[in-house]
Every structure is written in C-alpha cells, then in structure tokens.
Design a protein around this motif. Structure first.
Motif, PDB file in Angstrom:
ATOM      1  N   THR A  26       0.683  -1.251  -0.024  1.00 54.82           N
ATOM      2  CA  THR A  26      -0.005  -0.179  -0.135  1.00 54.82           C
ATOM      3  C   THR A  26       0.912   1.416   0.050  1.00 54.82           C
ATOM      4  O   THR A  26       0.533   2.166  -0.817  1.00 54.82           O
ATOM      5  CB  THR A  26      -0.845   0.021   1.291  1.00 54.82           C
ATOM      6  OG1 THR A  26      -1.834  -1.191   1.259  1.00 54.82           O
ATOM      7  CG2 THR A  26      -1.713   1.311   1.125  1.00 54.82           C
ATOM      8  N   ALA A  40      -3.557  10.623  -3.950  1.00 51.34           N
ATOM      9  CA  ALA A  40      -4.646  10.356  -2.870  1.00 51.34           C
ATOM     10  C   ALA A  40      -5.740   9.296  -3.607  1.00 51.34           C
ATOM     11  O   ALA A  40      -6.072   8.390  -2.915  1.00 51.34           O
ATOM     12  CB  ALA A  40      -5.243  11.566  -2.584  1.00 51.34           C
ATOM     13  N   THR A  41      -5.939   9.679  -4.923  1.00 54.39           N
ATOM     14  CA  THR A  41      -7.094   8.926  -5.558  1.00 54.39           C
ATOM     15  C   THR A  41      -6.524   7.353  -5.634  1.00 54.39           C
ATOM     16  O   THR A  41      -7.171   6.337  -5.367  1.00 54.39           O
ATOM     17  CB  THR A  41      -7.436   9.287  -6.822  1.00 54.39           C
ATOM     18  OG1 THR A  41      -7.925  10.551  -6.510  1.00 54.39           O
ATOM     19  CG2 THR A  41      -8.513   8.498  -7.221  1.00 54.39           C
ATOM     20  N   ALA A  44      -6.192   5.531  -2.202  1.00 57.65           N
ATOM     21  CA  ALA A  44      -7.574   5.322  -1.582  1.00 57.65           C
ATOM     22  C   ALA A  44      -8.002   3.926  -2.387  1.00 57.65           C
ATOM     23  O   ALA A  44      -8.760   2.912  -1.920  1.00 57.65           O
ATOM     24  CB  ALA A  44      -8.597   6.565  -1.949  1.00 57.65           C
ATOM     25  N   ALA A  48      -8.327   0.676  -0.312  1.00 57.99           N
ATOM     26  CA  ALA A  48      -9.890  -0.184  -0.166  1.00 57.99           C
ATOM     27  C   ALA A  48      -9.524  -1.649  -0.588  1.00 57.99           C
ATOM     28  O   ALA A  48     -10.069  -2.406   0.241  1.00 57.99           O
ATOM     29  CB  ALA A  48     -10.899   0.874  -1.071  1.00 57.99           C
ATOM     30  N   GLY A  70      -9.119   2.491   2.658  1.00 58.70           N
ATOM     31  CA  GLY A  70      -9.359   3.466   1.639  1.00 58.70           C
ATOM     32  C   GLY A  70      -8.787   4.987   2.451  1.00 58.70           C
ATOM     33  O   GLY A  70      -8.062   5.671   1.424  1.00 58.70           O
ATOM     34  N   GLY A  71      -9.181   4.863   3.492  1.00 59.18           N
ATOM     35  CA  GLY A  71      -8.615   6.186   4.302  1.00 59.18           C
ATOM     36  C   GLY A  71      -7.161   6.265   4.429  1.00 59.18           C
ATOM     37  O   GLY A  71      -6.657   7.320   4.228  1.00 59.18           O
ATOM     38  N   ALA A  74      -5.666   6.814   0.865  1.00 63.01           N
ATOM     39  CA  ALA A  74      -5.734   8.113   0.372  1.00 63.01           C
ATOM     40  C   ALA A  74      -4.729   9.035   1.192  1.00 63.01           C
ATOM     41  O   ALA A  74      -4.078   9.888   0.681  1.00 63.01           O
ATOM     42  CB  ALA A  74      -7.088   8.717   0.702  1.00 63.01           C
TER      43      ALA A  74
END
Length: 88
Positions: A26, A40-41, A44, A48, A70-71, A74
C-alpha cells in the motif's frame, strides 16, 4: 491460589506476514501519480482493495476493511511527493 503463566511465541504467523506485506505494498503503490490528488485517489483505491482483502482473510468486516484501507491509502498517497517513491 493458582497462577497461570502464558507463553508468548515470537514466531511470525502467516497472518502477520500477509498483513505486513499488504501494508508495504500500500505504501509503495500510494506513490503512483504525478499530483497530490492523483496519488490520494490511487492510494484510496489500492487501500480499499487491500483493506477489504485483509479483512476477508482475517475474518473481519470487508466493508470496514475497505473503508479503513481507503482512508489510510488516501492519506498516504496525499502525504507523499512524486520524488518520495520512484517506481522506475
């Protein structure tokens, strides 16, 4: 009075290894993108997917895993610069 002594094992479990690998992946993939918004996108999305997968493997709530992942993804993507992680 009886006292129980619990031994803790310092052996890495497959679950711990899997979760550590997911966390490292990640962080690496959150660096994809040339702008903060793109990172960030992508972070996320990756977070996720990884969060849902980790929750499924560990028996947790897949929805909660996806939301938390996701948080985190991001936030990690937004916190990195393009020069922080070079995948080339």
């Amino acid at each position: 009075m009886h006292t129980q002594v619990m031994k803790t094992s310092h052996v890495l479990t497959p679950r711990l290894i899997t979760l550590s690998a997911i966390a490292a992946l990640t962080l690496v993939l959150a660096g994809c993108g040339s702008t903060t918004g793109e990172r960030a996108t992508s972070g996320a999305g990756v977070g996720a997917a990884v969060g849902a997968g980790a929750a499924a493997v560990t028996g947790g709530s897949v929805t909660q895993g996806a939301v938390i992942g996701g948080g985190v993804g991001a936030a990690t993507g937004a916190a990195t610069d393009e020069e922080d992680i070079n995948l080339e």
